[in-house]
Design a protein around this motif. Structure first.
Motif, PDB file in Angstrom:
ATOM      1  N   ARG A 252       0.832  -1.221   0.000  1.00 30.24           N
ATOM      2  CA  ARG A 252       0.000   0.000   0.000  1.00 30.24           C
ATOM      3  C   ARG A 252       0.861   1.264   0.000  1.00 30.24           C
ATOM      4  NH1 ARG A 252      -2.808  -4.023   1.975  1.00 30.24           N
ATOM      5  NH2 ARG A 252      -5.087  -4.024   1.697  1.00 30.24           N
ATOM      6  N   GLY A 253       2.187   1.077  -0.168  1.00 29.07           N
ATOM      7  CA  GLY A 253       3.092   2.230  -0.267  1.00 29.07           C
ATOM      8  C   GLY A 253       3.420   2.887   1.053  1.00 29.07           C
ATOM      9  N   VAL A 254       3.297   2.126   2.146  1.00 31.02           N
ATOM     10  CA  VAL A 254       3.580   2.693   3.468  1.00 31.02           C
ATOM     11  C   VAL A 254       5.034   2.388   3.849  1.00 31.02           C
ATOM     12  CG1 VAL A 254       2.966   2.624   5.918  1.00 31.02           C
ATOM     13  CG2 VAL A 254       1.195   2.371   4.183  1.00 31.02           C
ATOM     14  N   ALA A 255       5.729   3.399   4.365  1.00 29.25           N
ATOM     15  CA  ALA A 255       7.110   3.190   4.832  1.00 29.25           C
ATOM     16  C   ALA A 255       7.094   2.429   6.156  1.00 29.25           C
ATOM     17  CB  ALA A 255       7.811   4.520   5.020  1.00 29.25           C
ATOM     18  N   VAL A 256       7.835   1.345   6.225  1.00 29.33           N
ATOM     19  CA  VAL A 256       7.755   0.455   7.392  1.00 29.33           C
ATOM     20  C   VAL A 256       9.164   0.167   7.917  1.00 29.33           C
ATOM     21  CG1 VAL A 256       7.004  -1.824   8.188  1.00 29.33           C
ATOM     22  CG2 VAL A 256       5.728  -0.677   6.407  1.00 29.33           C
ATOM     23  N   GLY A 257       9.288   0.173   9.242  1.00 29.29           N
ATOM     24  CA  GLY A 257      10.526  -0.279   9.879  1.00 29.29           C
ATOM     25  C   GLY A 257      10.203  -1.446  10.797  1.00 29.29           C
ATOM     26  N   VAL A 258      10.996  -2.494  10.726  1.00 28.59           N
ATOM     27  CA  VAL A 258      10.695  -3.677  11.534  1.00 28.59           C
ATOM     28  C   VAL A 258      11.703  -3.764  12.669  1.00 28.59           C
ATOM     29  CG1 VAL A 258      10.377  -6.177  11.541  1.00 28.59           C
ATOM     30  CG2 VAL A 258       9.791  -4.840   9.513  1.00 28.59           C
ATOM     31  N   GLY A 259      11.198  -3.783  13.872  1.00 29.45           N
ATOM     32  CA  GLY A 259      12.071  -3.939  15.040  1.00 29.45           C
ATOM     33  C   GLY A 259      11.765  -5.229  15.766  1.00 29.45           C
ATOM     34  N   LYS A 260      12.424  -5.439  16.907  1.00 24.85           N
ATOM     35  CA  LYS A 260      12.205  -6.679  17.660  1.00 24.85           C
ATOM     36  C   LYS A 260      10.797  -6.741  18.250  1.00 24.85           C
ATOM     37  CE  LYS A 260      16.955  -7.611  18.994  1.00 24.85           C
ATOM     38  NZ  LYS A 260      17.948  -7.473  20.050  1.00 24.85           N
ATOM     39  N   GLY A 261      10.347  -5.585  18.722  1.00 23.21           N
ATOM     40  CA  GLY A 261       9.058  -5.585  19.419  1.00 23.21           C
ATOM     41  C   GLY A 261       7.855  -5.460  18.502  1.00 23.21           C
ATOM     42  N   GLY A 262       8.032  -4.845  17.363  1.00 21.74           N
ATOM     43  CA  GLY A 262       6.863  -4.635  16.510  1.00 21.74           C
ATOM     44  C   GLY A 262       7.240  -3.939  15.213  1.00 21.74           C
TER      45      GLY A 262
END
Lengths: 316, 324
Positions: A252-262
């Protein structure tokens, strides 16, 4: 309480430099401490303890001016009857009972003997040691010793108390209790607290204001709320299908960062919530928590940007 | 601000107690500053030395030393009293070693052992435990702290030195068939033993407090003090036989204390010889113990003041640097 008229500060350091032989512990530090809880944050050797010792008049600055409650503390030791100090290191005589030790410390702070006895008992009650007050302090646990150290700093009812790493060496439960006591010291007792720590989480949880020292200089200074303000990032935790959820967001074109918690989702506009809801439905990911992300004090040192997403993990 | 909680027992409202949580109360009473702070450190020092408010172990050593000295003086007083009662002045003369001078001449050793064991209690633990930092962040300078501790130990030492002398005096007075006559004839003993006790106590305090101020462990300070008392005494003993080298004995703490004691009670040899020509008559039961000092009073006074002032000044300067 005596303050500096122009600023309302209880304690001020004006261009203070402290040099030990070839080492400069503090370099032209300008600082002022007002009512409330102020955290002095810095790594080991940053100059926190030196700052506290200069404020207490234990060591003179090499240059610069120091005013505590409107007085020069090195010239007028009586000011120290309005100050309390809890050192980081051990300082308790192990053979003495806490009640007797506190009574003695209150007298050394200038209180008459009968008042000192009453204050000792009251203060021990406030730090939760009333029942154990007649036991020799050598038999106390680490947490109890920390409480006695805090109690001796409060027993003469100072206007300001300086705490050097008060939660050092405590287990998580003991740390929580100690930080609660520190908060209580200002919120309930009305005693201004200057609190040094190298643990950001402690300062973040406890203090109203923060001063960050690095290499003997003031790196930052201000309200804790300024540093922990909401960011333009939404933090989402799911109970499963996290990869599918991330893919659905990226689709959907959303900027996402993936971390340990969420998952950190960049943006704060209303449309973003709809996009997240749709992605959750599509990925069949059960939602556990969704909230605007707050900045952490740790970022003062690590330099993580406002977006909160870990670098290189995606962008809008 | 106060909260009240009413607790009812057995449903009877009259039996209920009211518990008030008065919360934290700010202190609005007097703050007496440095004077109170110094007094508190002094009182605490006095109690620490004698183990007051502590368990039996803390009391054992100081009170054993005190009881030993009082016990010895009681025995001496009984012997003097018994001789006096049974055989009169001649009988008292036949019991040597019952004088105030004699009591000091050997109780100096016990006093020194007492100081070596007890003085470290005042300064070593505060430095070792870090408690000293808590004193110095209060309205008290390092000089105030060390002076108060010094004064506390001096008070104990003077009391411990005088107590056996008073016991001996009481025994000798009460043992005499005419107590007032004895006091009339020997009243000069009282200022002499008070002066000698104060002199011994002051010097022993100065030396033992310096050792305690420099050592972090009580044991080290005690060993250092015992060595300071014993070793120079042994080293300087041969020199005492040579009148030209007697000054070397002034480096021995034991010799200075012993000779000061002789000077106060018995004067100098020259004065004794002059006195013997003028007044050869019986001068009291102390005669058998009367040994005048061989040293020049000036040399002795200089040595005494050196042993008193130098350790006191070093200790003071050492602590003074702890606060600006």
């Amino acid at each position: 309480m005596t303050t500096t008229p122009e600023t309302g500060a209880l304690m001020t350091l004006g261009k203070v430099t402290k040099q030990y032989a070839a080492t400069v512990a503090l370099h032209e530090v300008d600082l002022s401490f007002t009512e409330g809880i102020t955290g002095l944050l810095g790594e080991n050797g940053a100059g926190k303890s030196t700052t506290i010792k200069i404020l207490l008049g234990l060591i003179p600055p090499t240059s610069g001016s120091v005013r505590v409650l409107g007085e020069d503390v090195t010239r007028n030791p009586l000011v120290r009857s309005r100050l309390g100090y809890m050192p980081e290191h051990d300082c308790l005589p192990f053979e003495a009972p806490a009640a007797e030790f506190l009574c003695h410390m209150a007298e050394v702070s200038g209180l008459p003997a009968t008042r000192a006895r009453m204050r000792a008992a009251d203060t021990l009650r406030h730090v939760g040691l009333f029942e154990s007050r007649h036991r020799p302090m050598g038999t106390y646990s680490t947490g109890m010793k920390q409480r006695v150290k805090l109690a001796q700093a409060l027993v003469h009812d100072p206007d300001i108390v300086l705490l050097d790493e008060p939660a050092a060496g405590l287990d998580p439960a003991g740390r929580d209790d100690m930080l609660d006591l520190v908060r209580k010291t200002y919120r309930e007792f009305g005693i201004t607290v200057v609190f040094s720590s190298h643990l950001m989480s402690d300062v973040e949880r406890t203090c109203d204001r923060i001063t960050v020292l690095q290499g003997g200089r003031v790196a930052r200074s201000g309200e804790v709320a300024e540093y922990t303000a909401e960011t333009r990032t939404l933090f989402v935790e799911v109970d499963g299908n996290r990869e599918r959820f991330v893919s659905a967001l990226k689709a959907r074109g959303v900027a996402v960062g993936v971390g340990k918690g969420g998952v950190a989702v960049q943006g704060s506009d209303e449309d973003l919530f709809d996009l997240v809801r749709d992605a959750l439905v599509e990925a069949e990911a059960p939602l556990r928590r969704m909230a605007p992300r707050r900045r952490e004090l740790a970022e003062l040192f690590t330099g993580v940007g406002e977006d909160g997403a870990e670098p290189g993990r995606g962008g809008r | 601000m106060s909260d009240a909680t009413t607790a009812k027992a057995g449903g009877d409202p009259k039996a209920g107690g009211v518990v008030f949580d008065i919360r934290y109360q700010r202190y609005g009473g007097p703050r007496e500053g440095r004077r109170r702070a110094r007094l508190a450190v002094y009182k605490d020092g006095f109690r620490k030395v004698l183990g007051l408010g502590r368990g039996a172990r803390a009391k054992l050593l100081p009170w054993a030393c005190i009881l030993l000295m009082v016990g010895i003086s009681t025995v001496l007083a009984s012997m003097a009293g018994f001789g006096q009662r049974t055989l009169g002045d001649v009988g008292a003369e036949m019991v040597p070693g019952t004088s105030h001078y004699f009591l000091y001449s050997f109780s100096i050793t016990i006093l020194f052992v007492f100081a070596a064991l007890m003085a470290p209690r005042l300064l070593c633990p505060d430095r070792r435990n870090g408690t000293l930092h808590l004193y110095l962040v209060r309205p008290l300078t390092a000089s105030d702290y060390v002076q108060a501790r010094w004064a506390a130990f001096l008070t104990v030492m003077v009391s411990v030195a005088w107590l056996p002398q008073f016991v001996l005096l009481a025994g000798r007075v009460l043992g005499h068939p005419e107590p007032l006559a004895y006091l009339d004839a020997n009243w000069t003993d009282i200022p002499k033993f008070l002066l000698a006790g104060a002199a011994v106590a002051a010097m022993v305090t100065a030396v033992s407090m310096l050792a305690s101020g420099l050592a972090t462990r009580r044991g080290y300070a005690s060993v250092l003090l015992i060595a300071l008392f014993v070793v120079p005494n042994a080293v300087t003993a041969p020199f005492a036989l040579n009148p030209q080298l007697q000054w070397v004995s002034m480096f021995s703490l034991g010799d200075v204390l012993g000779e000061t004691n002789k000077l106060i009670f018995n004067g100098t040899e020259q004065a004794a010889e002059a006195g013997a020509q003028v007044e050869p008559a019986f001068r009291g039961p102390d005669d058998m113990d009367s040994v005048p000092t061989q040293f020049s009073p000036r040399l002795l006074l200089a040595a005494y003041l050196g042993w008193l002032i130098a350790p006191g000044a070093i200790l003071w300067m050492y602590y003074r640097r702890l606060t600006p």
